[in-house]
Design a protein around this motif. Structure first.
Motif, short mmCIF file in Angstrom:
data_model
loop_
_atom_site.label_atom_id
_atom_site.label_comp_id
_atom_site.label_asym_id
_atom_site.label_seq_id
_atom_site.Cartn_x
_atom_site.Cartn_y
_atom_site.Cartn_z
N THR A 1 11.60 14.35 7.42
CA THR A 1 10.89 13.06 7.45
C THR A 1 9.44 13.29 7.04
OG1 THR A 1 12.25 12.29 9.27
CG2 THR A 1 10.19 11.12 8.88
N SER A 2 8.89 12.38 6.27
CA SER A 2 7.46 12.50 5.95
C SER A 2 6.86 11.12 5.75
CB SER A 2 7.28 13.36 4.70
OG SER A 2 7.96 12.78 3.63
N PHE A 3 5.53 11.04 5.86
CA PHE A 3 4.83 9.77 5.61
C PHE A 3 4.67 9.56 4.12
CE2 PHE A 3 3.14 10.45 9.96
CZ PHE A 3 3.59 9.25 10.48
N ASP B 1 -2.00 4.44 2.96
CA ASP B 1 -2.36 5.06 4.23
C ASP B 1 -2.59 4.02 5.31
OD1 ASP B 1 -5.83 5.74 3.42
OD2 ASP B 1 -4.50 4.08 2.94
N THR B 2 -2.23 2.79 5.02
CA THR B 2 -2.51 1.76 6.02
C THR B 2 -1.31 1.46 6.89
OG1 THR B 2 -1.99 0.14 4.34
CG2 THR B 2 -4.32 0.61 4.72
N ASP B 3 -0.12 1.54 6.34
CA ASP B 3 1.04 1.07 7.08
C ASP B 3 1.83 2.17 7.77
OD1 ASP B 3 0.58 -1.56 6.18
OD2 ASP B 3 1.38 -0.94 4.22
N ASN B 4 1.51 3.44 7.49
CA ASN B 4 2.24 4.56 8.11
C ASN B 4 3.75 4.49 7.84
OD1 ASN B 4 0.01 5.80 9.01
ND2 ASN B 4 0.12 4.92 11.08
N LEU B 5 4.10 4.15 6.65
CA LEU B 5 5.53 4.09 6.31
C LEU B 5 6.08 5.50 6.12
CD1 LEU B 5 5.54 1.11 3.81
CD2 LEU B 5 6.17 1.11 6.21
N LYS B 6 7.38 5.65 6.39
CA LYS B 6 7.98 6.98 6.32
C LYS B 6 9.13 7.03 5.31
CE LYS B 6 7.13 8.07 11.16
NZ LYS B 6 7.81 8.13 12.45
N VAL B 7 9.35 8.16 4.79
CA VAL B 7 10.56 8.41 4.01
C VAL B 7 11.20 9.69 4.53
CG1 VAL B 7 10.05 7.30 1.80
CG2 VAL B 7 9.21 9.61 2.26
N GLY B 8 12.48 9.81 4.33
CA GLY B 8 13.13 11.03 4.80
C GLY B 8 14.60 11.02 4.42
#
Lengths: 434, 187
Positions: free
Chosen positions: A237-239, A245-252
């Motif tokens: 998982t990573s940001f 950099d505002t919403d802190n969304l993740k991908v993984g």
């Protein structure tokens, strides 16, 4: 010097085994004798050409063929030694073998009953194997079949009063005897239960999802996998910080292994967790290769058993070592194939699914109010223009400041050029006036 | 290394023996090819020789050279086989050849055929001519002129004194040359 003497010196010369005195004599003779000179040149040329003749390459399959024959020879020797020491239920046959000097041409005759043997087994369905598996897998099988068949031929030949013709009848008789005498030479499937029946299919799937709440979805998937008796093989998982950099969304992504039975329902369940952006699945059928390998293992096991039988009769250290060597090789092969089979079984049991998760702010398409009034449009246009002007000004200033050293030099050069020009102009004007 | 392989081969280890003969295989095959004159027989004979060597490696004496010993077996196997087929093989050996008259024929020719022909053709001609020599003559010529062994080595391989090697070689070469000349004149 006579020509005969000269000739032997010539041979010594081409072999470089001539001394100075002899060489001198030879040269003297050659000066006076024309026929010997011709003879000498011819000899030298012939030797030279022969020296340049290339070595022939070994024919294709030479070493394999030799290997087979060597195995036969080595086992013949072992059989000889074994039978001299011990008496067993088939010692009479082996004794015949040891007295029976294998002559070259018998190999050809031996091939006939061997062929018959294979055909016989195939037609009777004794070998419950596919064509691939029919191929005799090891040198040992080759040995026992060939030598025994050869012995059978010898036997039947003796019965027929030493006639050389091989008829189908005698060959068939030979194969029947063969069955009772050396039953272990036929690789048979006695125990199939170790291996799986039915289709062997390895299933894999790849799913990409857009989700709203990354962490809860991930947790959800984990729990479902555990409940289904599977496990997570890989997880990452990573940001998405590198562009937002505002919403802190993740991908993984995560790779999970689930039991093959629950595979289909599991995939459906996962697809409900978010918006599927990509989905692919693959099923590869390894039934054939799996069965082939299983048969190979069975063949090797039969060979191993037979080697153990031979081992019990061996008394000489050398024999024991040789058999031990062969056993080690076969055991190695067996464990290699067995491991392969187990790997396949594990892959078939547990389907693997790779899930790519992508967190988004909202799965619903955003609807923004549209200000379509004339004033609104004009205002937008005005603001755009002002902004564009502002940007243009900014850029111009930045550009001028940034390039100021170069601009300065260009300005100075321009001033000098102008000054020079006017000076010349003035001079010309003055001369005109004059 | 080699002695270790020999030791293992004596114990009946096929793999060691194969490793041992791997560098000699080709020579064994080539000797057999020159002796027998065709590839089919060369294959059979060289393999028979190698198997014989494998079975008899216990009798190999350490002080001797392994390759020499192997080549001797090869040549003997080929000679035995040829003797068996003797009725089919015509020998053009010096002893039973009317050499004199043949030479006379050649001498009449003003040109020297050997020098005219291309080497390639000549090589083929030599191959056929070699096959017309007797086994013993062939063995020395093959070992000396084709494979380049010394008199001493040939003596050991064939188990004959060096003097015999020399005289046999001289005789065989002359015979070979005579055969060649006849063949080239016929072409």
């Amino acid at each position: 010097m006579k020509c005969e003497q000269a000739q032997s010196l010539m041979h010594a010369y081409v072999d470089q085994e001539i001394n100075d005195l002899e060489l001198k004599k030879l040269n003297e003779h050659l000066d006076s004798c024309e026929s010997c000179t011709v003879e000498f040149e011819e000899l030298k040329y012939m030797i030279q050409v022969m020296g340049e003749m290339d070595l022939k390459e070994l024919p294709i399959g030479y070493e394999e063929e030799l290997h087979q024959k060597l195995i036969v020879a080595s086992n013949e020797a072992q059989f000889d030694q074994a039978t001299h020491k011990k008496q067993s239920f088939f010692s009479s046959v082996v004794e015949k073998l040891s007295h029976f000097k294998m002559k070259r041409r018998y190999y050809a005759y031996a091939a006939v009953p061997t062929m018959m043997l294979v055909v016989f087994f195939a037609s009777k369905g004794l070998l419950n194997l596919s064509k691939n598996e029919m191929a005799v897998s090891s040198d040992m099988n080759y040995l026992v079949e060939e030598t025994t068949a050869a012995a059978m031929f010898e036997e039947s030949q003796a019965r027929d009063g030493g006639e050389y013709g091989v008829s189908i009848g005698t060959a068939a008789k030979g194969t029947e005897n063969m069955l009772t005498l050396a039953p272990s030479s036929t690789p048979e499937f006695t125990d199939q239960s170790d291996y799986r029946d039915g289709r062997m299919i390895i299933q894999t799937a790849n799913i990409s999802l857009d989700v709203e709440k990354y962490d809860s979805v991930l947790e959800n998937i984990r729990n479902t996998v555990m409940a289904a008796g599977g496990y997570v093989e890989n997880e990452s998982t990573s940001f998405k910080w590198y562009y937002s950099d505002t919403d802190n969304l993740k991908v993984g992504y995560l790779t999970i292994r689930v039991p093959a039975e629950g595979y289909a329902s599991f995939v459906t369940a996962i697809k409900d967790l978010g918006l599927v952006t990509m989905e692919s699945s693959n099923a590869s059928d390894i039934t054939k290769i799996y069965r082939d390998t299983a048969a190979e293992v069975e063949n090797l096991k039969v060979t191993e058993e037979r080697l153990r039988e031979i081992m019990q009769q061996a008394t000489e250290i050398a024999d024991i070592l040789a058999i031990e060597n062969e056993l080690t090789r076969i055991r190695g092969d067996i464990s290699m194939y067995t491991k392969q089979i187990q790997d396949w079984e594990a892959l078939v049991d547990m389907a693997s699914i790779t899930i790519n998760l992508n967190e988004v702010k909202s799965l619903k398409p955003t609807v923004e109010p549209i200000d379509d009034s004339l004033f609104g449009k004009a205002k937008e246009g005005f603001i755009d223009t002002i902004n564009a002007l502002k940007r243009l000004m900014e850029r111009t200033i930045v550009w001028i400041v940034a390039k100021s050293p170069i601009l300065l030099i260009i300005t100075i050069l321009g001033l000098i050029a102008r000054w020079v020009y006017f000076k010349k102009f003035n001079v010309r004007r003055k001369s005109n006036e004059k | 290394m080699e002695s270790m392989l020999i030791e293992k081969s004596i114990q009946g280890d096929v793999a060691s023996f194969e490793q041992l003969i791997v560098k000699y295989n080709r020579y064994v095959y080539n000797i057999a090819f020159r002796m027998m004159g065709n590839e089919e027989d060369a294959k059979d004979m060289s393999q028979e020789a190698l198997i014989k060597a494998f079975k008899a490696i216990g009798q190999f004496k350490r002080e001797a050279n392994f390759s020499t010993w192997l080549y001797r077996i090869t040549i003997n196997v080929c000679k035995d086989e040829m003797r068996k087929r003797k009725e089919h093989v015509l020998s053009y050996d010096v002893e039973n050849q009317d050499e004199g008259s043949m030479k006379e024929n050649i001498k009449d020719e003003s040109t020297n055929p050997i020098l005219i022909y291309e080497q390639l053709e000549l090589k083929e001609t030599i191959e056929t001519a070699l096959n017309k020599l007797s086994e013993d003559s062939k063995a020395v010529v093959v070992l000396k002129d084709l494979l380049g062994y010394s008199y001493e080595e040939i003596g050991t391989i064939l188990d004959i004194p060096v003097g015999t090697v020399r005289s046999r070689l001289n005789r065989s070469r002359s015979a070979l040359k005579s055969i060649l000349q006849v063949q080239l004149a016929e072409q």
